[in-house]
Structures are given as structure tokens and as C-alpha cells.
Scaffold this motif. Structure first.
Motif, PDB file in Angstrom:
ATOM      1  N   PRO A   1       0.833  -1.208   0.000  1.00  0.00           N
ATOM      2  CA  PRO A   1       0.000   0.000   0.000  1.00  0.00           C
ATOM      3  C   PRO A   1       0.859   1.246   0.000  1.00  0.00           C
ATOM      4  CG  PRO A   1      -0.017  -1.037   2.164  1.00  0.00           C
ATOM      5  CD  PRO A   1       0.706  -1.968   1.247  1.00  0.00           C
ATOM      6  N   ARG A   2       0.296   2.343  -0.523  1.00  0.00           N
ATOM      7  CA  ARG A   2       1.065   3.584  -0.619  1.00  0.00           C
ATOM      8  C   ARG A   2       1.472   4.128   0.744  1.00  0.00           C
ATOM      9  NH1 ARG A   2      -2.614   7.389  -4.199  1.00  0.00           N
ATOM     10  NH2 ARG A   2      -4.140   6.463  -2.820  1.00  0.00           N
ATOM     11  N   SER A   3       0.628   3.937   1.757  1.00  0.00           N
ATOM     12  CA  SER A   3       0.943   4.493   3.065  1.00  0.00           C
ATOM     13  C   SER A   3       2.187   3.854   3.676  1.00  0.00           C
ATOM     14  CB  SER A   3      -0.244   4.328   4.010  1.00  0.00           C
ATOM     15  OG  SER A   3      -0.533   2.964   4.232  1.00  0.00           O
ATOM     16  N   SER A   4       2.536   2.631   3.249  1.00  0.00           N
ATOM     17  CA  SER A   4       3.729   1.984   3.790  1.00  0.00           C
ATOM     18  C   SER A   4       4.982   2.761   3.419  1.00  0.00           C
ATOM     19  CB  SER A   4       3.826   0.546   3.262  1.00  0.00           C
ATOM     20  OG  SER A   4       2.723  -0.221   3.689  1.00  0.00           O
ATOM     21  N   ALA A   5       4.967   3.384   2.246  1.00  0.00           N
ATOM     22  CA  ALA A   5       6.127   4.158   1.821  1.00  0.00           C
ATOM     23  C   ALA A   5       6.307   5.415   2.658  1.00  0.00           C
ATOM     24  CB  ALA A   5       5.998   4.526   0.344  1.00  0.00           C
ATOM     25  N   LEU A   6       5.251   5.841   3.349  1.00  0.00           N
ATOM     26  CA  LEU A   6       5.356   7.043   4.182  1.00  0.00           C
ATOM     27  C   LEU A   6       6.018   6.757   5.527  1.00  0.00           C
ATOM     28  CD1 LEU A   6       1.834   8.651   3.616  1.00  0.00           C
ATOM     29  CD2 LEU A   6       4.002   9.392   2.646  1.00  0.00           C
ATOM     30  N   LEU A   7       5.993   5.513   5.967  1.00  0.00           N
ATOM     31  CA  LEU A   7       6.500   5.210   7.302  1.00  0.00           C
ATOM     32  C   LEU A   7       7.989   5.510   7.435  1.00  0.00           C
ATOM     33  CD1 LEU A   7       4.562   1.914   8.148  1.00  0.00           C
ATOM     34  CD2 LEU A   7       4.250   4.188   9.140  1.00  0.00           C
ATOM     35  N   TRP A   8       8.782   5.093   6.447  1.00  0.00           N
ATOM     36  CA  TRP A   8      10.215   5.379   6.555  1.00  0.00           C
ATOM     37  C   TRP A   8      10.491   6.866   6.432  1.00  0.00           C
ATOM     38  CZ3 TRP A   8      13.070   7.664   2.678  1.00  0.00           C
ATOM     39  CH2 TRP A   8      12.524   7.671   1.386  1.00  0.00           C
ATOM     40  N   ARG A   9       9.662   7.567   5.652  1.00  0.00           N
ATOM     41  CA  ARG A   9       9.821   9.015   5.554  1.00  0.00           C
ATOM     42  C   ARG A   9       9.497   9.694   6.886  1.00  0.00           C
ATOM     43  NH1 ARG A   9      10.035  10.748   0.067  1.00  0.00           N
ATOM     44  NH2 ARG A   9       9.466   9.090  -1.408  1.00  0.00           N
ATOM     45  N   ILE A  10       8.431   9.199   7.551  1.00  0.00           N
ATOM     46  CA  ILE A  10       8.080   9.759   8.860  1.00  0.00           C
ATOM     47  C   ILE A  10       9.208   9.534   9.847  1.00  0.00           C
ATOM     48  CG2 ILE A  10       6.514   9.508  10.837  1.00  0.00           C
ATOM     49  CD1 ILE A  10       4.291   8.847   8.854  1.00  0.00           C
ATOM     50  N   GLY A  11       9.774   8.323   9.852  1.00  0.00           N
ATOM     51  CA  GLY A  11      10.871   8.026  10.770  1.00  0.00           C
ATOM     52  C   GLY A  11      12.068   8.931  10.555  1.00  0.00           C
ATOM     53  N   LEU A  12      12.460   9.103   9.301  1.00  0.00           N
ATOM     54  CA  LEU A  12      13.609   9.963   9.013  1.00  0.00           C
ATOM     55  C   LEU A  12      13.315  11.419   9.360  1.00  0.00           C
ATOM     56  CD1 LEU A  12      14.981   8.575   5.610  1.00  0.00           C
ATOM     57  CD2 LEU A  12      16.064   8.462   7.849  1.00  0.00           C
ATOM     58  N   CYS A  13      12.133  11.902   8.957  1.00  0.00           N
ATOM     59  CA  CYS A  13      11.821  13.317   9.202  1.00  0.00           C
ATOM     60  C   CYS A  13      11.644  13.603  10.692  1.00  0.00           C
ATOM     61  CB  CYS A  13      10.565  13.718   8.416  1.00  0.00           C
ATOM     62  SG  CYS A  13      10.857  13.836   6.630  1.00  0.00           S
ATOM     63  N   ALA A  14      11.118  12.647  11.447  1.00  0.00           N
ATOM     64  CA  ALA A  14      11.038  12.833  12.897  1.00  0.00           C
ATOM     65  C   ALA A  14      12.446  12.937  13.496  1.00  0.00           C
ATOM     66  CB  ALA A  14      10.266  11.682  13.529  1.00  0.00           C
ATOM     67  N   ALA A  15      13.368  12.109  13.007  1.00  0.00           N
ATOM     68  CA  ALA A  15      14.756  12.189  13.478  1.00  0.00           C
ATOM     69  C   ALA A  15      15.381  13.525  13.087  1.00  0.00           C
ATOM     70  CB  ALA A  15      15.560  11.024  12.910  1.00  0.00           C
ATOM     71  N   PHE A  16      15.125  13.966  11.850  1.00  0.00           N
ATOM     72  CA  PHE A  16      15.651  15.270  11.409  1.00  0.00           C
ATOM     73  C   PHE A  16      15.121  16.374  12.317  1.00  0.00           C
ATOM     74  CE2 PHE A  16      15.718  13.503   6.804  1.00  0.00           C
ATOM     75  CZ  PHE A  16      16.908  12.857   7.070  1.00  0.00           C
ATOM     76  N   ALA A  17      13.813  16.325  12.613  1.00  0.00           N
ATOM     77  CA  ALA A  17      13.196  17.385  13.422  1.00  0.00           C
ATOM     78  C   ALA A  17      13.778  17.418  14.829  1.00  0.00           C
ATOM     79  CB  ALA A  17      11.676  17.179  13.478  1.00  0.00           C
ATOM     80  N   MET A  18      13.930  16.253  15.448  1.00  0.00           N
ATOM     81  CA  MET A  18      14.473  16.228  16.811  1.00  0.00           C
ATOM     82  C   MET A  18      15.908  16.741  16.857  1.00  0.00           C
ATOM     83  SD  MET A  18      12.853  12.785  18.553  1.00  0.00           S
ATOM     84  CE  MET A  18      13.258  11.682  17.197  1.00  0.00           C
TER      85      MET A  18
END
Length: 794
Positions: free
Chosen positions: A164-181
Motif C-alpha cells: 500500500p502507498r501508506s507503507s512508503a510514508l512510514l520510513w519518511r516519517i521516521g527519518l523526518c522525525a529524526a531530522f526534526a528532533m
């Protein structure tokens, strides 16, 4: 079987013993519907009660199919498995599973088939709706599939996309959350006064590079989507999000290049992107999970038929059929082309193509329309009168709606809001820059203030609170038995002013019931025994109605295995017991009298019975409640106009809002003529396909075949029609919550833009205000749409 788990359960005395949902219309002995009662009985009798320990909270109602499933697709898999040497992987699409209890149940059923050597492993993927078997050729694949489907699941050939398309968002969320912190960590010393030195330079560069990475990894999702929307001439919420990301980064980068900390909002930008990705994931997740619950449909290309040639019966794709081919039509199979009946006689259902609720009898040599299904207990043969390329069924199965184009069906309200938002942000930013540069002659402050305006106006609250609101509503509707597969459906529902129902299978259950069942009590024991043995061996809908009435009355007569019946299509069924001839069927055939359904003994009428279509249990109340909201309620059916008019009278609908005798094209033309972007069409048959695709909103109450749910906005699996009205109620509530959030966000933006315009919005203040406001709006949204709210009891 629907299997989404919900935490909010009704009280025990009002809960279904199987799914845990509310007992409403259609409740039967502690169960919310017959489907739950059937599946619970199978689980209990099979020693599988641990299912309920693993189930957790409330799940959706069970929906085992009452029709004979077409399993021709299994022939090719069985043939490949039989010819394999050693273990072989078999991939199957799976409908109706997502929770741990369902996975355990499927595992338990798997180990009950074949021996240990033939069954090596089973892997269930709930997110995709896929089951992978590793088996040998000794494994009884068909028996396993049939056993699984008894519990309300459905299996089919592997047609679904791999991820599913939403699965591709999970790794992006993980990376961007790390970038933000990390960006926040590097920004804190700068916010606290660090202004020079090697550490200051390193932290500034780290913040900028992290923001750049965040824009590349996460911001690109919204930038690409916004670009596609603009190219199609559609203004989606992604447009202001993408604009905010690009302009905020550009302004911060300009301040960074100029060596000014006060205009760099890299940490806030990273946080914004991470939150927006989370909101996007929430928005896509529920819709994708709903889609994954269904079998995929490849339309006419997936239809199979049994072709008889040179003394052999082969399963072939219908696309290969040509005029003159002889076809074997098994019980439950569709006739894929217009054909001539070669068997002596047949009882066929035209429900899916014409809406006729009563089966039709065909004699040898008569023409059978494409789309008819075999209701008899035996296979019949037909000879094709046309190529499949010319079949009307092929056109009915053609779908013109694409999920990818879903954003083009978003409401005008969202498009107007987006247009106003984008223009307002650009105008305020330009005005701010012109003020500080042109009137105050301060380029540095102009850059800082303009960047601050662009950052604080990023639609953070909407990007997170709005997807959360949609997810809560979609989850609540799943709990009520309605599953949404179109992301713009809830927005469009608020404009619906006309609800159009098909009759057979939509307003009714699709089955017949016996009128005045008390007539059975007046029969002698001999007559009741003969009647039961007549109907228990017949699959005709009228026989099924009589059998259910006998069983419901209690003291069911004994089944006599020594008796045999003979069914005459279009007439009835007969048997001989102890030398006495018994017939049940058309009055003129059973006892030489007039009547819909007559039981005859030696040609003498013993009882005259009558059947009628069974309304859904809450149909009258729900139709009345819909009409009370001021919406028009219509019946649009292919059934005979007289039966459609009678149905309208029973539902207290005006006679001019009941339209019968419609072909599929007639239905589509009616929708085109009446739909002003305000019509919701609900139908269950192939003949409703063209109409539901033209309607502004669409839904279906059937998932037995994937043709209809694959082309509608939603489907429901409940015994009643409550999900229809509930969807309209919660859509209006959702719209009010969104508008309230917009008002709060507007007040917030007015205040923060004023501060930014005055040059008082520092990166530190922005980093505090943006998440604080977003969290406040998010909590208010959750409180308004929580499962305990009264709107879910509507």
C-alpha cells in the motif's frame, strides 16, 4: 467477516455475542445479525473459541456469503500444484481479515487440512489482504478454501498490489522525525543566545542541512502531489502545504546565506514536515485498509468459464469465448454471453442484470441473457450466440473510476478554501516584504518578517487535525459496518440531498420470506414432513423461504434420506413418499388451481402459500428517518414496476419516487438527468454498475463478488440500512468540526501574522506557538469525534 478492532465496546447486555457490536435491527438471539450467529456457531462447534480471547474489542459484523461462490479460478492453481515436485508457494488474496484473532483462526483452519508433510507453512498479511501457503501437491487446497469461506472470509487469485502507498510514508516519517528532533537540539543553543564561534557555525550548518534533508525526504511528497493537482487544475490541501514548505525553506535559506539567525526557521520547518507526513499517513491508512479488506477485481478480464470442446471441459478466460462455443454452467455460475439453452430446462436468476427478484424458467432452445446465474442444483449447458467481445456483460463490468483520480472528486468547498488560503498567504507575505523594504528601508527585517509570515501560516493544524478527524470518523463507520474506500467520500456526502436505492438486495435482503407462516401449523404431520423433504432438497428461493419458516416454527420434521425429488424448472419440485405423490410449486402444476405456491397431494391442494421479498429489518424506519432530514428518497429498480410501486407503498414513499422496469442504461441515464452533484446511489447488482459510477456518491451492500465494491465509494455489511443515515450524520459533524478548526486556525494566524508583520515573531516563539496550537486543535478534534459521543448512537 470484518475484523477491525475497536476499543469502545457497548455494554454486555446490548452487545452481539460474536462481534461485540450493538444489538439493533435484525438482532437474533443475542447476535446483531444472522451472519454473526452463523459464524459464532461454526467457531463454537469447531472448538475455536480462543478466537474471542484474541479478538480484543469490537469488530465489524460477520458477513458469510449465502450464495454459491464461483471457484473456477482454483482449477488452474490445483493443476499447477498437482504437477509440482516438492513444496510450492501458493499466493491467495484474502477478504475480511486484519486482526490477530482472524490470523489465528486461519492458522488453526490450515492445520486441520492435509497431513504435516503436505502443509509446511501459512503466512497471513493483514495489511495487504494476502495469505501465502507453502504446501505440497498432497494438500487439499479446495477443501481449505471452502472451509475458510464458511467463516465469512473470501479467497481469490492474487491480484492486489504488493504494498500500500501508506507503507512508503512510514520510513519518511521516521527519518523526518529524526531530522526534526536533531534540528531542535541544534537550534536550542542558538535560541538561548549562542551567536558566534565554531560551535555556532557548526550548529547553523547542521540545522540547514537537516532542513534540506527533511524537504527532500518529506516535503517532496507534498510538492509532487501539489504539482500534479495544479497540472490537473485541482486545488488540493497539498497545495498550501507544499507552498509553505518551499517558501519557508527558501526564506530561511536566504537568512542563513545572509548570516542572520533571526530569519532561519529550520527547526520549525522540520517539525512541520514531520507532522504533515504523520497526518498524511493517518489519512491514507484507513482507506487503504478498507480497500485491502476486499478481493481485487480485474473486471471482465478476470471472468472464467467452463468451455466444452472435443469431449473435454476446460476453464478458460471469457475473453477467449466465441460464437458457437458450448459452455457448462455450474450452480452459482454466471452465463457470460447471450446463449441458447442446450439442457432440457433451467431455473436462472436475472437479479444482477435486471433486478428481477423472481427466478426465471428457461426451456431448451430459449435464449439466455448474458449475466444470468444458475440457481439450480445441477449444471446446465448453453451454446454461445455471440463472442464475449460483444457481450453486454463485458460493458457492465467495465469500470471508469480510478482510485488515483480521487482528488478530482473533492468538494468545491475544499477547493475554494485552498484557493483563498494560497492567495491570502502570498498577498500577506508580499505586503509584509513591501512594507519593511519599501517603507521602512530595512532589508534584513523584511527578510525575517516575511519568512516568519510564511512559516506561521503553514497549515499545520489542518495538516494534522484534519486527517485525525477523518481517521476517527472512518474508524467509527467501520465499527458500524460501513467501509469507505474513497478519500473524498465524506466531503461529498455533505452535499447529498437525494438518496437513491436499488430494490432487490439493497432495500430487501435479496431473499424471500413466507407470508402468513401460521398456515404451516395447520398442516398434518404427514404434510409437514413431505413439505420439509421437498424444500430441504431444493435451492429455489421459494423453497428456501418455506424451509426457513418450518425451521423457525420449531419441531422441524425429520429428514428422510431415502426420498428423492425431481425439480421441474418454472413449475416446482415433487417427490413420492409411501406411494403418495407430493408437489410444491405453481398452483396449476401442483394441484390444478391458481396460486403463487401450492402444496399438492395426489393433485389435490393441501395448502396455498405466498412468498414476498424480505425487507431489511430497519428499512422502514431508516427510510422514514432519511426523509425526515429533508432529503429525497427514491427507488430505482429493474424489477417490474408493479412490484416497485408496492415496495414504495410499504415504505410510505410517494408513488412518483418509485421507478421500475429500468435497464442498466436506463438507470445510468436517470442518474445523469437528476444528479446535480447531490445524489447518493446505493445498489448491489451488476445492472447498477453504470449508475453508481455516474452518481456523485455511491455505495453497495454486497461484497460477495468484487465487481460492485471495487467501483463504489463505500460498502456496508450490516443486516440493516443504519450505516447509510449514520454516514450522512457523521459527515455533517465532521464538516462542522473542520469548520470550527478553521475558525480557530484563522484566529491563530491573525495573531501570529500580526506579530510576524511587526517583526516580533522570533524562531523561538514560532517553535513554541506552532506545536502548542496544533496540539490544542488536535485534542479538541479528538474530543468531538470520540466513540463515546452521542452522534455514534444516531
Amino acid at each position: 467477516m470484518t475484523t477491525e478492532v475497536f476499543d469502545e465496546a457497548p455494554s454486555a447486555e446490548h452487545a452481539c455475542l460474536h462481534c461485540g457490536g450493538d444489538l439493533g435491527a435484525g438482532a437474533a438471539g443475542g447476535f446483531c445479525c444472522t451472519g454473526c450467529k452463523v459464524v459464532h456457531g461454526l467457531i463454537a462447534s469447531g472448538g475455536l473459541l480462543r478466537y474471542y480471547d484474541l479478538r480484543g474489542g469490537v469488530i465489524g459484523p460477520a458477513s458469510p456469503s449465502t450464495a454459491t461462490r464461483d471457484l473456477k479460478w482454483l482449477d488452474a492453481l490445483e493443476s499447477a500444484l498437482a504437477s509440482s515436485e516438492g513444496p510450492r508457494r501458493v499466493d491467495l488474496d484474502l477478504q475480511g481479515v486484519q486482526c490477530a484473532a482472524c490470523v489465528w483462526l486461519l492458522d488453526s483452519l490450515f492445520v486441520r487440512h492435509g497431513d504435516r508433510a503436505s502443509r509446511l507453512s501459512v503466512t497471513v498479511n493483514p495489511a495487504l489482504g494476502r495469505v501465502e501457503l507453502l504446501v505440497t501437491r498432497a494438500f487439499p487446497l479446495r477443501a481449505f478454501v471452502e472451509d475458510v469461506e464458511r467463516f465469512g472470509y473470501a479467497l481469490g487469485p492474487a491480484l492486489k498490489e504488493e504494498a500500500p502507498r501508506s507503507s512508503a510514508l512510514l520510513w519518511r516519517i521516521g527519518l523526518c522525525a529524526a531530522f526534526a528532533m536533531n534540528a531542535m537540539i541544534f537550534s536550542i543553543p542558538v535560541h538561548l543566545g549562542l551567536r558566534d564561534g565554531a560551535v555556532h557555525v557548526a550548529f547553523r550548518w547542521a540545522s540547514m542541512l537537516l532542513a534540506l534533508a527533511s524537504v527532500a525526504v518529506g516535503g517532496s511528497v507534498f510538492i509532487r502531489s501539489a504539482w500534479r493537482c495544479v497540472r490537473r487544475g485541482v486545488l488540493h490541501l497539498d497545495v498550501p502545504i507544499a507552498l509553505g514548505v518551499v517558501l519557508a525553506f527558501a526564506g530561511s535559506l536566504w537568512s542563513f546565506a545572509a548570516g542572520r539567525d533571526g530569519g532561519a526557521f529550520f527547526d520549525t520547518l522540520c517539525t512541520f514536515i514531520a507532522l504533515m507526513l504523520t497526518g498524511r499517513w493517518l489519512q491514507e491508512r484507513v482507506v487503504e485498509r478498507n480497500r485491502a479488506m476486499l478481493l481485487a477485481s480485474d473486471g471482465a478480464d478476470g471472468l472464467l468459464a467452463r468451455r466444452v470442446r472435443d469431449g473435454r471441459v476446460d476453464v478458460v478466460r471469457c475473453a477467449e469465448l466465441v460464437e458457437g462455443d458450448e459452455l457448462l454452467v455450474a450452480p452459482g455460475d454466471l452465463v457470460p454471453v447471450r446463449a441458447t439453452l442446450a439442457s432440457a430446462a433451467a431455473s436462472l436468476s436475472l437479479d444482477w442484470i435486471t433486478g428481477e427478484s423472481v427466478p426465471a424458467a428457461f426451456a431448451r432452445g430459449e435464449t439466455v441473457p448474458a449475466g444470468a446465474s444458475n440457481l439450480g442444483a445441477e449444471a446446465v449447458t448453453v451454446r454461445a450466440e455471440e463472442d464475449f467481445a460483444a457481450s453486454s456483460l463485458r460493458e457492465l463490468l467495465r469500470s471508469t473510476r480510478a482510485d488515483a483520480a480521487d482528488t478530482s472528486r473533492s468538494t468545491a468547498w475544499w477547493q475554494r478554501l485552498t484557493r483563498v488560503y494560497v492567495v491570502a498567504v502570498l498577498a500577506i507575505a508580499a505586503l509584509c516584504f513591501a512594507y519593511w523594504l519599501g517603507l521602512r528601508h530595512d532589508p534584513a527585517r523584511a527578510l525575517q518578517a516575511t519568512t516568519a509570515v510564511l512559516v506561521v501560516t503553514c497549515p499545520c493544524a489542518f495538516g494534522l487535525a484534519t486527517p485525525t478527524a477523518y481517521e476517527m470518523v472512518l474508524a467509527g463507520l467501520r465499527r458500524a459496518g460501513l467501509f469507505v474506500r474513497s478519500s473524498s467520500f465524506l466531503d461529498r456526502l455533505t452535499d447529498v440531498r437525494r438518496v437513491v436505492f436499488d430494490k432487490t438486495g439493497t432495500l430487501t435482503t435479496g431473499s424471500l420470506v413466507l407470508l402468513r407462516p401460521e398456515a404451516l401449523a395447520a398442516l398434518s404431520d404427514e404434510a409437514r414432513g413431505a413439505l420439509y423433504n421437498l424444500v430441504v432438497r431444493s435451492t429455489h428461493p421459494k423453497s428456501v423461504a418455506v424451509r426457513r419458516a418450518l425451521e423457525a416454527a420449531g419441531a422441524t420434521p425429520a429428514f428422510d434420506p431415502s426420498l428423492t425429488t425431481r425439480e421441474t424448472p418454472g413449475a416446482g419440485v415433487e417427490l413420492v413418499a409411501d406411494g403418495v405423490s407430493w408437489r410444491l410449486g405453481r398452483g396449476s402444476w401442483a394441484a390444478s388451481i391458481a396460486g403463487d405456491l401450492v402444496l399438492g397431494r395426489k393433485g389435490v391442494a393441501i395448502a396455498t402459500l405466498e412468498t414476498t421479498e424480505a425487507l431489511r429489518p430497519d428499512a422502514r424506519a431508516e427510510v422514514a428517518a432519511l426523509a425526515a432530514t429533508g432529503r429525497e428518497v427514491w427507488i430505482l429498480s429493474g424489477d417490474e414496476p408493479a412490484r416497485v410501486a408496492a415496495m414504495a407503498r410499504s415504505l410510505d414513499l410517494p408513488a412518483d419516487r418509485a421507478v421500475g422496469g429500468c435497464s442498466p442504461d436506463d438507470k445510468a441515464r436517470w442518474i445523469t438527468a437528476h444528479d446535480r452533484q447531490d445524489t447518493w446511489m446505493i445498489g448491489d447488482g451488476i445492472n447498477d454498475g453504470p449508475a453508481v459510477e455516474r452518481a456523485f456518491c455511491s455505495a453497495t451492500p454486497t461484497i460477495d463478488r468484487p465487481f460492485m465494491p471495487s467501483r463504489t465509494d463505500a460498502w456496508f455489511v450490516t443486516a440493516g440500512l443504519r450505516p447509510v443515515r449514520l454516514a450522512l450524520v457523521v459527515a455533517e459533524t465532521l464538516a462542522r468540526v473542520n469548520r470550527r478548526n478553521l475558525a480557530v486556525a484563522t484566529v491563530y494566524n491573525v495573531g501570529t501574522v500580526a506579530l510576524a508583520f511587526a517583526g516580533l515573531m522570533s524562531p523561538l516563539l514560532c517553535a513554541v506557538l506552532m506545536p502548542l496550537t496544533s496540539l490544542s486543535i488536535l485534542l479538541a478534534t479528538i474530543a468531538a469525534l470520540s466513540p463515546g459521543r452521542s452522534l455514534w448512537r444516531s
